[in-house]
Design a protein around this motif. Sequence first.
Motif, mmCIF file in Angstrom:
data_model
loop_
_atom_site.group_PDB
_atom_site.id
_atom_site.type_symbol
_atom_site.label_atom_id
_atom_site.label_comp_id
_atom_site.label_asym_id
_atom_site.label_seq_id
_atom_site.Cartn_x
_atom_site.Cartn_y
_atom_site.Cartn_z
ATOM 1 N N CYS A 127 0.824 -1.200 0.000
ATOM 2 C CA CYS A 127 0.000 0.000 0.000
ATOM 3 C C CYS A 127 0.864 1.258 0.000
ATOM 4 O O CYS A 127 2.018 1.255 0.422
ATOM 5 C CB CYS A 127 -0.907 -0.012 1.231
ATOM 6 S SG CYS A 127 -2.135 1.314 1.251
ATOM 7 N N GLY B 235 -4.359 0.728 -1.118
ATOM 8 C CA GLY B 235 -4.997 -0.489 -0.638
ATOM 9 C C GLY B 235 -4.407 -1.795 -1.121
ATOM 10 O O GLY B 235 -5.044 -2.825 -1.017
ATOM 11 N N SER C 67 -4.089 -2.745 -4.085
ATOM 12 C CA SER C 67 -5.198 -3.124 -4.968
ATOM 13 C C SER C 67 -4.756 -3.869 -6.212
ATOM 14 O O SER C 67 -3.656 -3.671 -6.716
ATOM 15 C CB SER C 67 -5.952 -1.866 -5.420
ATOM 16 O OG SER C 67 -6.477 -1.191 -4.324
ATOM 17 N N CYS D 293 -6.174 0.108 7.237
ATOM 18 C CA CYS D 293 -6.014 0.680 5.900
ATOM 19 C C CYS D 293 -7.125 1.690 5.613
ATOM 20 O O CYS D 293 -8.302 1.404 5.800
ATOM 21 C CB CYS D 293 -6.031 -0.430 4.846
ATOM 22 S SG CYS D 293 -5.764 0.182 3.167
ATOM 23 N N VAL E 78 -8.221 2.683 2.768
ATOM 24 C CA VAL E 78 -9.105 2.264 1.680
ATOM 25 C C VAL E 78 -10.283 1.461 2.240
ATOM 26 O O VAL E 78 -11.408 1.588 1.766
ATOM 27 C CB VAL E 78 -8.336 1.465 0.609
ATOM 28 C CG1 VAL E 78 -9.279 0.905 -0.440
ATOM 29 C CG2 VAL E 78 -7.287 2.346 -0.052
ATOM 30 N N TYR F 74 -13.862 -3.545 -0.821
ATOM 31 C CA TYR F 74 -12.680 -3.571 0.043
ATOM 32 C C TYR F 74 -13.052 -3.103 1.448
ATOM 33 O O TYR F 74 -13.203 -1.922 1.702
ATOM 34 C CB TYR F 74 -11.601 -2.659 -0.545
ATOM 35 C CG TYR F 74 -10.284 -2.753 0.173
ATOM 36 C CD1 TYR F 74 -10.040 -1.982 1.293
ATOM 37 C CD2 TYR F 74 -9.297 -3.600 -0.265
ATOM 38 C CE1 TYR F 74 -8.833 -2.051 1.960
ATOM 39 C CE2 TYR F 74 -8.074 -3.676 0.391
ATOM 40 C CZ TYR F 74 -7.856 -2.908 1.497
ATOM 41 O OH TYR F 74 -6.668 -2.983 2.159
ATOM 42 N N PRO G 196 -8.538 -5.580 5.079
ATOM 43 C CA PRO G 196 -7.219 -5.651 4.458
ATOM 44 C C PRO G 196 -6.661 -7.071 4.323
ATOM 45 O O PRO G 196 -6.046 -7.401 3.310
ATOM 46 C CB PRO G 196 -6.339 -4.802 5.384
ATOM 47 C CG PRO G 196 -7.283 -3.879 6.069
ATOM 48 C CD PRO G 196 -8.558 -4.652 6.217
ATOM 49 N N ASN H 247 -8.421 -8.785 1.550
ATOM 50 C CA ASN H 247 -7.961 -8.211 0.286
ATOM 51 C C ASN H 247 -6.663 -8.858 -0.175
ATOM 52 O O ASN H 247 -6.501 -9.177 -1.353
ATOM 53 C CB ASN H 247 -7.783 -6.702 0.402
ATOM 54 C CG ASN H 247 -7.306 -6.102 -0.890
ATOM 55 O OD1 ASN H 247 -8.004 -6.091 -1.892
ATOM 56 N ND2 ASN H 247 -6.067 -5.628 -0.879
#
Length: 185
Positions: free
Chosen positions: A38, A65, A67, A99, A101, A137, A140, A143
């Motif tokens: 991140c 994030g 991502s 996080c 996000v 999301y 974390p 994710n």
Amino acid sequence: MATLLQEILTNNHEFLANNKCTKEISKYPQKKFALLTCMDTRLVELISKALGIHRGDAKIIQNAGTSLIGEMGETVKSLLLTIYVFDIKEIFIVGHYDCGVALTSSKDILHNMRSRGVSEQQLKLIEKDFQVWLDPYTDPAKNVLTVIKKLKANPFIPNDIPIHGLIIDPHTGKLDLLADGYKET
């Protein structure tokens, strides 16, 4: 009154005066791994110290994030570059607790964009992208596991590249193992 740009340029001048970087460092990562993590400000320096990596050790990819959106998004393309051009042998996905996000939504960011003057017409063009990216999301650790699953399913990522999943405490640097790329955890 000094601007931030002036401060940065002054810091750079002082850095150059005091730090002679005479050792040539290869663009090929010495530890042969890529790190996806991140962009959180708390991870600056912390993640390198927590993982024991130094300048030249790894290819580091950072985004909001940790991502991974789409089979061939920019993050995947960057990882493919690390594999096929820079000869990395392992991938580490490192998310972090607390996080930002996970604490926001597409509604939040679209609202903030609207309040800064972005037109409704422009917001309609990106609304779905932000919903797909931000709204699922919420966790974390989950994710990180989702990113690993997507990478393992990607036909362009070789099966011989282990993909490890960890989550870091952004306050202490403690790492928790979520997925060992060599075996199931």
